[in-house]
Motif scaffolding. Structure first.
Motif, PDB file in Angstrom:
ATOM      1  N   PHE A 187       7.646   4.604  -5.118  1.00  9.04           N
ATOM      2  CA  PHE A 187       6.970   3.409  -4.530  1.00  9.04           C
ATOM      3  C   PHE A 187       6.925   3.595  -2.982  1.00  9.04           C
ATOM      4  O   PHE A 187       7.818   4.307  -2.449  1.00  9.04           O
ATOM      5  CB  PHE A 187       7.680   2.189  -4.810  1.00  9.04           C
ATOM      6  CG  PHE A 187       7.379   1.659  -6.393  1.00  9.04           C
ATOM      7  CD1 PHE A 187       8.275   2.276  -7.253  1.00  9.04           C
ATOM      8  CD2 PHE A 187       6.077   1.217  -6.448  1.00  9.04           C
ATOM      9  CE1 PHE A 187       7.855   1.889  -8.698  1.00  9.04           C
ATOM     10  CE2 PHE A 187       5.866   0.839  -8.142  1.00  9.04           C
ATOM     11  CZ  PHE A 187       6.834   1.162  -8.926  1.00  9.04           C
ATOM     12  N   PRO A 188       6.024   3.032  -2.452  1.00  8.14           N
ATOM     13  CA  PRO A 188       5.960   3.180  -1.055  1.00  8.14           C
ATOM     14  C   PRO A 188       6.732   2.360  -0.137  1.00  8.14           C
ATOM     15  O   PRO A 188       7.295   1.416  -0.698  1.00  8.14           O
ATOM     16  CB  PRO A 188       4.661   3.029  -0.612  1.00  8.14           C
ATOM     17  CG  PRO A 188       4.056   1.737  -1.560  1.00  8.14           C
ATOM     18  CD  PRO A 188       4.964   2.384  -2.778  1.00  8.14           C
ATOM     19  N   LYS A 189       6.880   2.764   1.114  1.00 10.96           N
ATOM     20  CA  LYS A 189       7.741   2.133   2.096  1.00 10.96           C
ATOM     21  C   LYS A 189       6.565   1.175   2.783  1.00 10.96           C
ATOM     22  O   LYS A 189       5.565   1.723   3.073  1.00 10.96           O
ATOM     23  CB  LYS A 189       8.491   2.817   3.212  1.00 10.96           C
ATOM     24  CG  LYS A 189       9.650   3.652   2.469  1.00 10.96           C
ATOM     25  CD  LYS A 189      10.635   4.025   3.635  1.00 10.96           C
ATOM     26  CE  LYS A 189      11.321   5.224   3.551  1.00 10.96           C
ATOM     27  NZ  LYS A 189      10.801   6.196   2.995  1.00 10.96           N
ATOM     28  N   THR A 190       6.858  -0.262   2.842  1.00 12.16           N
ATOM     29  CA  THR A 190       5.839  -1.166   3.590  1.00 12.16           C
ATOM     30  C   THR A 190       6.555  -1.382   4.891  1.00 12.16           C
ATOM     31  O   THR A 190       7.471  -1.716   5.079  1.00 12.16           O
ATOM     32  CB  THR A 190       5.600  -2.191   2.745  1.00 12.16           C
ATOM     33  OG1 THR A 190       5.636  -1.798   1.574  1.00 12.16           O
ATOM     34  CG2 THR A 190       4.081  -2.444   3.037  1.00 12.16           C
ATOM     35  N   SER A 191       5.503  -1.464   5.786  1.00 10.08           N
ATOM     36  CA  SER A 191       6.189  -2.214   7.127  1.00 10.08           C
ATOM     37  C   SER A 191       6.348  -3.433   7.006  1.00 10.08           C
ATOM     38  O   SER A 191       5.731  -4.183   6.015  1.00 10.08           O
ATOM     39  CB  SER A 191       5.034  -1.678   8.238  1.00 10.08           C
ATOM     40  OG  SER A 191       3.690  -2.433   8.124  1.00 10.08           O
ATOM     41  N   SER A 192       7.077  -4.089   7.954  1.00 11.79           N
ATOM     42  CA  SER A 192       7.116  -5.603   7.772  1.00 11.79           C
ATOM     43  C   SER A 192       5.929  -6.483   7.826  1.00 11.79           C
ATOM     44  O   SER A 192       5.808  -7.606   7.420  1.00 11.79           O
ATOM     45  CB  SER A 192       8.189  -5.784   8.811  1.00 11.79           C
ATOM     46  OG  SER A 192       7.900  -5.549  10.111  1.00 11.79           O
ATOM     47  N   ASP A 193       4.961  -5.831   8.742  1.00 11.22           N
ATOM     48  CA  ASP A 193       3.853  -6.559   8.997  1.00 11.22           C
ATOM     49  C   ASP A 193       2.725  -6.239   7.705  1.00 11.22           C
ATOM     50  O   ASP A 193       1.699  -6.966   7.818  1.00 11.22           O
ATOM     51  CB  ASP A 193       3.027  -6.516  10.306  1.00 11.22           C
ATOM     52  CG  ASP A 193       2.878  -4.850  10.417  1.00 11.22           C
ATOM     53  OD1 ASP A 193       3.103  -4.148   9.480  1.00 11.22           O
ATOM     54  OD2 ASP A 193       2.219  -4.760  11.441  1.00 11.22           O
ATOM     55  N   GLY A 194       3.211  -5.457   6.849  1.00  9.03           N
ATOM     56  CA  GLY A 194       2.365  -5.407   5.698  1.00  9.03           C
ATOM     57  C   GLY A 194       1.117  -4.535   5.886  1.00  9.03           C
ATOM     58  O   GLY A 194       0.092  -4.402   5.004  1.00  9.03           O
ATOM     59  N   LEU A 195       1.140  -3.983   7.028  1.00 11.28           N
ATOM     60  CA  LEU A 195      -0.252  -3.028   7.449  1.00 11.28           C
ATOM     61  C   LEU A 195      -0.010  -1.678   7.108  1.00 11.28           C
ATOM     62  O   LEU A 195      -0.862  -0.945   7.009  1.00 11.28           O
ATOM     63  CB  LEU A 195      -0.470  -3.169   8.731  1.00 11.28           C
ATOM     64  CG  LEU A 195      -0.971  -4.692   9.279  1.00 11.28           C
ATOM     65  CD1 LEU A 195      -1.227  -4.898  10.818  1.00 11.28           C
ATOM     66  CD2 LEU A 195      -2.183  -5.051   8.575  1.00 11.28           C
ATOM     67  N   THR A 196       1.316  -1.170   7.160  1.00 14.00           N
ATOM     68  CA  THR A 196       1.369   0.324   6.917  1.00 14.00           C
ATOM     69  C   THR A 196       2.123   0.778   5.610  1.00 14.00           C
ATOM     70  O   THR A 196       3.182   0.119   5.329  1.00 14.00           O
ATOM     71  CB  THR A 196       2.129   0.974   8.180  1.00 14.00           C
ATOM     72  OG1 THR A 196       1.515   0.423   9.247  1.00 14.00           O
ATOM     73  CG2 THR A 196       2.223   2.602   8.034  1.00 14.00           C
ATOM     74  N   TYR A 197       1.576   1.549   5.144  1.00  6.28           N
ATOM     75  CA  TYR A 197       2.222   2.174   3.717  1.00  6.28           C
ATOM     76  C   TYR A 197       2.696   3.447   3.776  1.00  6.28           C
ATOM     77  O   TYR A 197       1.831   4.285   4.095  1.00  6.28           O
ATOM     78  CB  TYR A 197       1.408   1.695   2.471  1.00  6.28           C
ATOM     79  CG  TYR A 197       1.177   0.373   2.088  1.00  6.28           C
ATOM     80  CD1 TYR A 197       0.357  -0.539   2.725  1.00  6.28           C
ATOM     81  CD2 TYR A 197       1.986  -0.078   0.884  1.00  6.28           C
ATOM     82  CE1 TYR A 197       0.255  -1.817   2.432  1.00  6.28           C
ATOM     83  CE2 TYR A 197       1.841  -1.554   0.465  1.00  6.28           C
ATOM     84  CZ  TYR A 197       1.187  -2.055   1.253  1.00  6.28           C
ATOM     85  OH  TYR A 197       0.967  -3.486   0.755  1.00  6.28           O
ATOM     86  N   THR A 198       3.857   3.779   3.449  1.00  9.00           N
ATOM     87  CA  THR A 198       4.218   5.164   3.807  1.00  9.00           C
ATOM     88  C   THR A 198       4.388   5.869   2.190  1.00  9.00           C
ATOM     89  O   THR A 198       5.615   5.438   1.666  1.00  9.00           O
ATOM     90  CB  THR A 198       5.629   5.472   4.642  1.00  9.00           C
ATOM     91  OG1 THR A 198       5.498   4.948   5.619  1.00  9.00           O
ATOM     92  CG2 THR A 198       5.650   6.993   4.626  1.00  9.00           C
ATOM     93  N   ILE A 199       3.739   6.636   1.796  1.00 12.05           N
ATOM     94  CA  ILE A 199       3.790   7.131   0.258  1.00 12.05           C
ATOM     95  C   ILE A 199       4.196   8.576   0.259  1.00 12.05           C
ATOM     96  O   ILE A 199       3.869   9.195   0.691  1.00 12.05           O
ATOM     97  CB  ILE A 199       2.276   6.792  -0.127  1.00 12.05           C
ATOM     98  CG1 ILE A 199       1.933   5.635  -0.279  1.00 12.05           C
ATOM     99  CG2 ILE A 199       2.407   7.296  -1.619  1.00 12.05           C
ATOM    100  CD1 ILE A 199       0.376   5.524  -0.764  1.00 12.05           C
ATOM    101  N   PRO A 200       5.472   8.601  -0.650  1.00 10.16           N
ATOM    102  CA  PRO A 200       6.138   9.835  -0.765  1.00 10.16           C
ATOM    103  C   PRO A 200       5.291  10.682  -1.659  1.00 10.16           C
ATOM    104  O   PRO A 200       4.947  10.218  -2.840  1.00 10.16           O
ATOM    105  CB  PRO A 200       7.477   9.642  -1.312  1.00 10.16           C
ATOM    106  CG  PRO A 200       7.333   8.352  -1.944  1.00 10.16           C
ATOM    107  CD  PRO A 200       6.261   7.485  -1.145  1.00 10.16           C
ATOM    108  N   ILE A 201       4.864  11.719  -1.438  1.00  7.54           N
ATOM    109  CA  ILE A 201       3.863  12.652  -2.486  1.00  7.54           C
ATOM    110  C   ILE A 201       4.703  13.419  -3.455  1.00  7.54           C
ATOM    111  O   ILE A 201       5.882  13.982  -2.920  1.00  7.54           O
ATOM    112  CB  ILE A 201       3.024  13.354  -1.710  1.00  7.54           C
ATOM    113  CG1 ILE A 201       2.045  12.567  -0.941  1.00  7.54           C
ATOM    114  CG2 ILE A 201       1.987  14.364  -2.605  1.00  7.54           C
ATOM    115  CD1 ILE A 201       1.109  11.544  -1.594  1.00  7.54           C
TER     116      ILE A 201
END
Lengths: 306, 300, 525
Positions: C86-100
């Motif tokens: 699952f992705p890491k989400t930034s606290s403002d909910g705007l950035t998703y970091t997805i491991p491939i």
């Protein structure tokens, strides 16, 4: 003769043009927003608008018409709004399937129909004649799809003889062809019978028989040849009923032909495909009629001057 | 097309030639009909249909709001003569109402075909010239959409529903009446007494009304009867495809199309409307054939 | 952080589920291998291009060949597929970091990496792509492949169900190398190449699509048939005829009336899969032709008037579940409302009378052939309403595009007082169901054809749409749902099932709750 042909071909052109215009207007009369239909229920308004622009539905009507006609003159039938493939590709991948059914059913109806008609004519008034004539009327009155459904129940479900749907199975063509042949067969039988009767009643036949020629020779050498002409006309005119029958038959048997393409395109508001198929069928119809008339004009000199 | 011209000319001469037996054309006509068993059978079937269509529904009013879902798919019983359909409605009643709409549809569609085709064909054949050319091209365009294709295209443009089905089937019937009437008009125009009338200064519209149209009627009537059967088949075909008459208006074609999904559960819902359509078309064909035989002296 | 906890719980649940269903590496019997599986579906896919998908029927064929970063499992929960977690989400909910996921190849040999994933999403969002349907994914602002194994997505605004939205087929990832071969262009793909367990082999328009097994499929489950032959059979009794005559091994949606008989057949198995589709009679809540429908009591009365159990039993032949909330149980954010509109014609009549609506007349519209038994259900509803004194004109019907044109209009042009419609969220999130209950989605801005408006509901839904805390989200949707239930903008009917019938000689046939079947890992029994 050549002038006759040239005249007929020339006359066909405005007719085709008329057909193209009529079908263009007709599909645009259809209620419902084509862009929304293509995009689906869950699409956002932006997605719908994008599709509308991609297909040119946002253009004014006369612009769409001019584009349509100019493309037509170069043989471009446009692009299917459903699949994005060229309409010509959509039609020509499916045309062989319809032609397969049409060809087989025409052959069946000629072979069986003419035979039955001739038998009925030579045995006129007997119970056999009555039976054949009766069957012919039955065949003309039966709804094509009903027959198809009955055939599926008997030959697909009860006896696993033929597949119920689809064209992959090598035997898949049997039931649809038989269904489609029914109407033509009946018509050809009747036409053969009446044409045959007329010829048999003529003087030259009576003369031949009086001279002692056996019935079979008389039939083949004289009667059949003369009787076949009206039959050929009917077969040519039958092309129209064949198309109509193909539409219904292909729906019942899930046969991937042009008839089903037409129905599906109407339901999914695929304007270019509807226009393309109808135009193509109309052109084919005109062409077949022309051939039949030419054949007749060639054989019967009286006709040429009408 | 040209073939029909020859047929009709012979037909007409047949009607005016004297014969043994009955002295008037009309008398001969009826005696021939009476002698044709198939035509009589057709008339009887037709009579039954008409009677049922007119009287039947009056006996039991149609109430779309009364489906009794618990009574689905019942077999024939004393309570329900032909059983019930998928929503518990009496199937016989549905067929009777279907008769009304189907026959109404057929008659109206052919009426449209006649109403437009007859005058157009007569005018086209009688006057000739550019009028003829224009009408012929129009007919060509219409004829280029064979049968159900034209109806399909029209329904595609106008939308579905009873009214549009009638219009579509009606319009698709027009070309054949134009052609027939035109062929008759062509030959009648050349007849001596018509030429005489023209020479005498009788106005054209009077000639059309008094001579051309009445004398073209014979093949037209035959075709109209046959066209009734054809119209019903086309409309039923549209209904089968889901493009025809829509619920809750009952019509045999759409009943058949809707019942397709129940073919394994209750086959009678498919067989019965099919039989009904078949019977009606058969009756029209028999009567039409009888008429044609009676009017055409060559075959008897 | 809540997302992390949730991710851990989901991963745990997934591991438990995996042990429960028994993957091929842990079964005691070896999974058998078969030559061909015949599957019959009802619609000819218009396109196999993932970006242009609009129907589930076409999507499920694409799903067999092309995969996405995340997918739904058979319970409707989001699971990583081409992402490794699952992705890491930034606290403002705007950035998703997805491991491939690493070590994965497309079926044409190209390596799958973050750049390929970026290309897939970019393509979806590109206005030049033919018939592209980004939908809610247009909330994406930028997609960056920070390195081979990481994808960073920035959104324009917080969108709580973003990961669920990535499970849609439109977000599927094609092999970049395939975009210029075999008749494909980057704008229009006719021959999709993906990482899935099956590969496209042959397609005859309108007749069939043949897939062959991807021998190098990366997953722990493998394809067990050499080929799967998907036949296009639009007629439902024809599909049934096929499976009864052996022409098909798996079919979708046979005639509902035959399901009991098919279930009795020992050579066949019937799977009534859960679906997310709700079916309802949508009432014009701002009706000026029939102003009585603007009254809540009248609409509630109509709900009491209809015998939904009988409809489910006799018209849907048991193939549905009566609704107990304005959405199906399969959605994230579902909660049972608590009260039911039980069948009570006496109460309905009483309520109508009290509201001055004893002689109510309404015009009812319904599509034909769009949903199973649609016109029949509408006819049955009309008869129930008739029984409590309501005069119903119709149900008037037409073909689908015409019907859609009649209902998908602004309030002034509404053609019917009530109409029958279904609604099936694509990624099983309550936010999609609530598109039906917010006034900023009134046509042409959306498809809220009830024109219903309640500020409490709207506020809750908007808040939940950006809510980072999953439990809070659920509560907000639950509250909103209860309010909608009371306001009764619909006659709530049922949630239909998705029937799949397959031969007893086949095993491993599954389904997803968004009306897709799953034969990817089916095997001979």
């Amino acid at each position: 003769m050549l002038t006759y042909v040239a005249r007929r071909v020339l006359i066909s052109i405005p007719t085709i043009f008329g057909v193209a215009t009529v079908i263009f207007l007709l599909v645009r009369l259809l209620p419902g927003d084509p862009a929304r239909t293509i995009a689906g229920v869950l699409a956002t308004p932006e997605d719908v608008e994008r599709i509308r622009q991609q297909f040119g539905f946002d253009q004014p009507l006369y612009v769409q018409y001019v584009t349509y006609i100019t493309h037509l003159l170069t043989g471009n039938l446009g692009v299917s709004t459903r699949t994005g493939a060229p309409v010509t590709e959509e039609i020509f991948t499916r045309l062989p399937y319809t032609l397969e059914l049409a060809a087989i059913s025409t052959v069946l109806s000629i072979l069986i129909g003419v035979t039955l008609g001739v038998i009925a004519a030579t045995r006129r008034g007997t119970p056999l004649d009555l039976l054949i004539s009766g069957l012919a009327v039955f065949g003309l009155s039966m709804p094509v799809y009903w027959l198809g459904l009955m055939l599926i129940i008997v030959f697909s479900i009860e006896i696993h003889a033929f597949p119920a749907a689809g064209a992959q199975d090598p035997l898949g063509f049997v039931l649809p062809s038989v269904t489609l042949a029914m109407f033509s067969l009946a018509l050809v039988a009747r036409q053969s019978r009446s044409a045959m009767l007329e010829v048999l009643g003529q003087d030259f036949v009576r003369t031949a028989r009086a001279k002692g020629a056996p019935l079979r020779t008389v039939l083949v050498k004289h009667a059949l040849r003369n009787a076949l002409l009206p039959v050929v006309t009917v077969i040519g005119l039958q092309f129209g009923a064949l198309i109509g029958g193909a539409v219904l038959t292909e729906t019942v048997f899930s046969w991937p032909g042009v008839g089903r393409l037409l129905v599906d395109s109407i339901f999914s508001r695929d304007y270019p495909v509807v226009q393309g198929v109808v135009l193509m069928l109309a052109v084919a119809f005109i062409f077949v009629n022309l051939l039949v008339d030419l054949l007749y004009a060639y054989v019967d000199p009286r006709i040429r001057y009408s | 097309m040209s073939i029909r011209a020859l047929d009709t000319a012979d037909l007409l001469s047949g009607l005016t030639a004297p014969e043994f037996g009955a002295q008037t054309a009309r008398g001969r006509f009826w005696s021939k009909i009476r002698r044709s068993p198939s035509a009589l059978v057709g008339l009887v079937i037709l009579g039954i249909y008409l009677l049922l269509a007119l009287v039947g529904p009056l006996a039991a009013p149609f109430d779309p709001g009364h489906d009794i879902l618990r009574d689905q798919f019942q077999s024939p019983s004393t309570h329900h003569f032909l059983g019930t359909d998928d929503l518990g409605r009496d199937e016989f009643l549905m067929l009777l109402y279907g008769a009304r709409y189907t026959l109404y549809l057929g008659f109206l569609a052919v009426a449209i075909g006649l109403g437009a085709g007859l005058p157009l064909g007569a005018i086209s054949g009688y006057f000739g010239g550019w009028v003829d050319l224009l009408v012929q091209r129009l007919t060509d365009v219409l004829l280029s959409f064979p049968g159900i294709l034209l109806a399909l295209a029209l329904v595609a443009g106008l939308g579905v529903g009873l009214r549009n089905v009638i219009i579509s089937v009606g319009i698709s019937s027009i070309p054949i009446f134009i052609r027939l009437t035109r062929a008759s008009a062509l030959s009648i125009r050349e007849l001596p007494y018509v030429e005489a009338a023209r020479a005498l200064g009788v106005p054209n519209w009077l000639i059309l009304l008094r001579h051309v149209i009445p004398n073209s009627l014979a093949p037209v009537i035959v075709q109209a009867t046959l066209q009734l059967g054809a119209a019903i088949l086309v409309a039923a075909g549209l209904g089968f495809l889901g493009l025809g008459v829509q619920k809750p208006t009952p019509e045999w074609g759409s009943m058949l199309g809707e019942a397709r999904t129940y073919i394994f559960t209750d086959a009678k819902l498919v067989t019965l409307p099919g039989l009904a359509i078949f019977g009606a078309v058969l009756a029209f064909n028999l009567v039409g054939d009888g008429l044609r035989d009676a009017l055409d002296p060559r075959l008897k | 952080m809540p997302i992390r906890k949730l991710a851990f719980l989901l991963a745990l649940g997934m591991a438990v589920a995996a042990c429960g269903t028994g993957t091929s590496s842990t079964t005691t019997n070896a999974t058998k291998h078969g030559a061909n599986l015949n599957v019959a579906i009802g619609i000819d896919p218009d396109t196999l291009d993932p970006a242009a998908q609009t129907t589930t029927t076409a999507s499920q064929v694409v799903d067999m060949m092309v995969e996405r970063l995340y997918t739904l499992d058979s319970n409707g929960a989001t699971q990583p597929q081409l992402a490794s977690d699952f992705p890491k989400t930034s606290s403002d909910g705007l950035t998703y970091t997805i491991p491939i996921r690493t070590g994965v190849k497309f079926s044409d040999g190209t390596a799958f990496n973050a750049a390929a994933a970026k290309q897939g999403l970019d393509r979806l969002l590109n206005a030049q792509t033919f018939k592209t349907q980004p939908g809610v994914l247009s909330v994406i602002d930028t997609v960056t492949a920070t390195d081979d194994k990481t994808l960073t997505i920035k959104l324009k605004s917080p969108f709580a169900p973003f990961v669920a939205a990535l499970t849609q087929t439109n977000a599927a990832i094609l092999s970049p190398a395939s975009l210029t071969v075999q008749g494909n262009t980057p704008a229009q793909v006719k021959w999709p190449v993906g990482t899935g367990p099956y590969v496209l082999k042959e397609r005859v328009n309108g007749d069939h699509i043949t897939l062959t097994a991807n021998k190098d499929y990366w997953g722990s489950q493998k394809p067990n048939y050499d080929t799967q032959n998907i036949k296009i059979v639009p007629d439902d009794p024809s599909r049934e005829a096929l499976i009864r005559s052996g022409g098909a091994d798996v079919i979708v949606a046979p005639p509902l009336s035959d399901l009991p008989a098919l279930a009795q057949d020992s050579s066949l198995k019937v799977l009534r899969a859960k679906s997310d589709r709700t079916l309802q009679i949508i009432i014009d809540t701002v009706d000026t032709n029939q102003p009585l429908l603007q009254k809540v009591e009248v609409r509630q009365a109509l709900n009491y008037a209809v015998n939904k159990d009988e409809i489910v039993k006799n018209v849907m032949f048991g193939n549905a579940v009566v609704l107990d909330a304005p959405m199906s149980k399969t959605l994230f954010g579902y909660c049972p409302v608590g009260s039911n509109y039980n069948f009570d014609p006496a109460k309905a009549k009483q309520m109508l009378q009290a509201a001055g609506a004893s002689n109510l007349t309404v015009k009812l519209g319904s599509p034909t052939g769009r949903y199973p038994q649609d016109i029949k259900v509408a006819t049955a509803v009309a008869s129930y309403l008739h029984d409590v004194g309501v005069t119903v004109q119709g149900p008037q019907t037409s073909d689908w595009p015409t019907y859609l044109g009649h209902v998908n209009v602004p309030p002034a042009q509404a053609a019917f007082d009530m109409h029958f419609l279904g609604w099936a969220p694509a990624y099983l999130d309550a936010s999609q169901q609530f598109e039906q209950f917010r006034p900023d989605r009134i046509p042409p801005k959306g498809l809220e054809t009830s024109y219903y408006s309640n500020t409490t509901v709207t506020d809750l839904v908007v808040k939940a749409g950006a809510e980072v805390d999953q439990q809070k989200r659920k509560d907000e949707y639950c509250q909103a749902a209860k309010q909608v239930w009371t306001d009764a903008p619909w006659i709530f009917l049922y949630n239909q099932s998705f029937p799949i019938v397959y031969s007893a000689k086949v095993t491993g046939v599954g389904a997803f709750p968004n009306e897709k079947f799953d034969t990817r890992f089916a095997a001979p029994a």
